[in-house]
Design a protein around this motif. Structure first.
Motif, PDB file in Angstrom:
ATOM      1  N   LYS A 197       0.829  -1.156   0.026  1.00 44.06           N
ATOM      2  CA  LYS A 197       0.026   0.058   0.014  1.00 44.06           C
ATOM      3  C   LYS A 197       0.807   1.361  -0.092  1.00 44.06           C
ATOM      4  CE  LYS A 197      -1.854  -1.472   3.888  1.00 44.06           C
ATOM      5  NZ  LYS A 197      -1.127  -2.999   3.859  1.00 44.06           N
ATOM      6  N   SER A 198       1.995   1.183   0.895  1.00 45.39           N
ATOM      7  CA  SER A 198       2.612   2.412   1.027  1.00 45.39           C
ATOM      8  C   SER A 198       3.722   2.487  -0.353  1.00 45.39           C
ATOM      9  CB  SER A 198       3.677   2.421   2.132  1.00 45.39           C
ATOM     10  OG  SER A 198       2.948   2.306   3.428  1.00 45.39           O
ATOM     11  N   THR A 199       3.913   1.397  -1.081  1.00 41.64           N
ATOM     12  CA  THR A 199       4.752   1.438  -1.894  1.00 41.64           C
ATOM     13  C   THR A 199       4.040   2.170  -3.099  1.00 41.64           C
ATOM     14  OG1 THR A 199       6.086  -0.494  -1.281  1.00 41.64           O
ATOM     15  CG2 THR A 199       6.381   0.075  -3.347  1.00 41.64           C
ATOM     16  N   THR A 202       4.000   7.233   7.117  1.00 38.18           N
ATOM     17  CA  THR A 202       4.099   7.080   8.948  1.00 38.18           C
ATOM     18  C   THR A 202       4.692   5.630   9.180  1.00 38.18           C
ATOM     19  OG1 THR A 202       1.832   6.130   9.243  1.00 38.18           O
ATOM     20  CG2 THR A 202       2.321   8.688   9.183  1.00 38.18           C
ATOM     21  N   GLU A 203       5.841   5.586   8.827  1.00 37.91           N
ATOM     22  CA  GLU A 203       6.319   4.180   8.967  1.00 37.91           C
ATOM     23  C   GLU A 203       6.935   4.137  10.507  1.00 37.91           C
ATOM     24  OE1 GLU A 203       6.714   1.463   6.558  1.00 37.91           O
ATOM     25  OE2 GLU A 203       5.038   2.832   5.984  1.00 37.91           O
ATOM     26  N   ALA A 204       6.914   2.899  11.086  1.00 36.64           N
ATOM     27  CA  ALA A 204       7.543   2.659  12.422  1.00 36.64           C
ATOM     28  C   ALA A 204       8.139   1.290  12.340  1.00 36.64           C
ATOM     29  CB  ALA A 204       6.546   2.868  13.558  1.00 36.64           C
ATOM     30  N   THR A 243       6.499  -0.721   9.297  1.00 32.45           N
ATOM     31  CA  THR A 243       5.064  -0.799   9.034  1.00 32.45           C
ATOM     32  C   THR A 243       4.278   0.457   9.107  1.00 32.45           C
ATOM     33  OG1 THR A 243       3.135  -2.244   9.147  1.00 32.45           O
ATOM     34  CG2 THR A 243       4.234  -1.583  11.215  1.00 32.45           C
ATOM     35  N   THR A 244       3.151   0.641   8.556  1.00 28.76           N
ATOM     36  CA  THR A 244       2.626   1.789   8.435  1.00 28.76           C
ATOM     37  C   THR A 244       1.889   1.929   9.762  1.00 28.76           C
ATOM     38  OG1 THR A 244       2.437   1.999   6.064  1.00 28.76           O
ATOM     39  CG2 THR A 244       0.624   3.423   7.329  1.00 28.76           C
ATOM     40  N   VAL A 245       1.790   2.704  10.557  1.00 31.14           N
ATOM     41  CA  VAL A 245       1.229   2.843  11.711  1.00 31.14           C
ATOM     42  C   VAL A 245      -0.231   3.924  12.019  1.00 31.14           C
ATOM     43  CG1 VAL A 245       3.185   2.141  13.206  1.00 31.14           C
ATOM     44  CG2 VAL A 245       2.706   4.434  12.863  1.00 31.14           C
ATOM     45  N   MET A 272      -1.122   6.533   8.631  1.00 28.39           N
ATOM     46  CA  MET A 272      -1.746   6.444   7.388  1.00 28.39           C
ATOM     47  C   MET A 272      -0.288   6.681   6.160  1.00 28.39           C
ATOM     48  SD  MET A 272      -3.023  10.363   7.538  1.00 28.39           S
ATOM     49  CE  MET A 272      -3.167  10.916   5.935  1.00 28.39           C
ATOM     50  N   ASP A 273      -0.838   6.871   4.761  1.00 22.86           N
ATOM     51  CA  ASP A 273      -0.019   7.034   4.011  1.00 22.86           C
ATOM     52  C   ASP A 273      -0.736   8.286   3.065  1.00 22.86           C
ATOM     53  OD1 ASP A 273       2.119   5.124   3.788  1.00 22.86           O
ATOM     54  OD2 ASP A 273       0.511   3.818   3.516  1.00 22.86           O
ATOM     55  N   TYR A 274       0.057   9.304   2.328  1.00 27.59           N
ATOM     56  CA  TYR A 274      -0.793  10.221   1.709  1.00 27.59           C
ATOM     57  C   TYR A 274      -0.038  10.565   0.592  1.00 27.59           C
ATOM     58  CZ  TYR A 274      -2.653  14.653   0.454  1.00 27.59           C
ATOM     59  OH  TYR A 274      -3.476  15.657  -0.168  1.00 27.59           O
TER      60      TYR A 274
END
Ligand SMILES: Nc1nc2c(ncn2[C@@H]2O[C@H](COP(=O)(O)OP(=O)(O)OP(=O)(O)O)[C@@H](O)[C@H]2O)c(=O)[nH]1
Ligand SMILES: [Mg+2]
Length: 186
Positions: free
Chosen positions: A21-23, A36-38, A51-53, A55-57
């Motif tokens: 999803k983030s990619t 918002t990776e952690a 992992t996304t904690v 959201m991505d935008y």
């Protein structure tokens, strides 16, 4: 494309941990995406470092200059409270399923169930990722499962490598086409 043809312009990317999803948002966005990776914990840590904690935008500009806002959810269920928050006001869902994870057909059903209300009012298009790593199940298997689930109209299903902009664009175009065939004429 005129703005009256796309009154709300937010689409949601959701789906399994590590599906991409983030990619996908980073591949498609015309601006530097916000993420918002952690550091991952528990089972996710065995699969991936972060992992996304929240959201991505990102933003996609259509040929007519129209803006499509791209929102990605966390995949981990412990952050699932974010799913509804992010979906608010969205016009459609891109569901990404990681074909290399155990039981991806179960994940398909689970995410469709979680977003049932949202999909009933909007539309969904499905991208199956990591097919280069795992060929099974096949797209035919996904289509059979979708037929059993009985969503109407039947969602489009594509093989997607989230690292490839063209692949991500294809599934987004299918979603926009379902919503309004006039949207992607540009
Ligand atoms: N081999 C392969 N790798 C892929 C594919 N799609 C995405 N990836 C990779 O999968 C990894 C995980 O991608 P992410 O974008 O972090 O996944 P995510 O869905 O945002 O994951 P969470 O936020 O943890 O739920 C990255 O290293 C991507 O480059 C694919 O089709 N094939
Ligand atoms: Mg992510």
């Amino acid at each position: 494309m005129r703005s009256d043809r796309l009154p709300h312009n937010k689409i949601i990317f959701s789906g399994t941990v590590g599906a991409g999803k983030s990619t996908a948002i980073a591949s498609l966005s015309d601006v530097k995406p916000v993420s918002t990776e952690a550091l991952a914990s528990d089972a996710t840590a065995q699969m991936k470092g972060t992992t996304t904690v929240a959201m991505d935008y990102g933003i996609l500009f259509l040929n007519g200059g129209e803006k499509v806002m791209l929102y990605g959810t966390p995949g981990q269920e412990r952050f699932s409270f974010m799913w509804d928050i992010l979906a608010e006001g969205g016009i459609g869902l891109v569901l990404l399923i990681n074909n290399a994870a155990p039981d991806p057909l179960h994940h398909l059903e689970k995410y469709l169930h979680s977003f049932k209300g949202f999909i009933a009012n909007t539309a969904v298009a499905i991208g199956i990722t990591h097919m280069d790593r795992s060929l099974m199940p096949t797209l035919v298997d996904y289509r059979s499962r979708l037929t059993q689930i009985g969503l109407m109209p039947p969602p489009a299903v594509f093989r997607v490598d989230a690292r490839q902009r063209d692949d991500v664009a294809m599934v987004v175009k299918a979603l926009l086409y379902t919503l309004n065939p006039g949207l992607i004429d540009a």
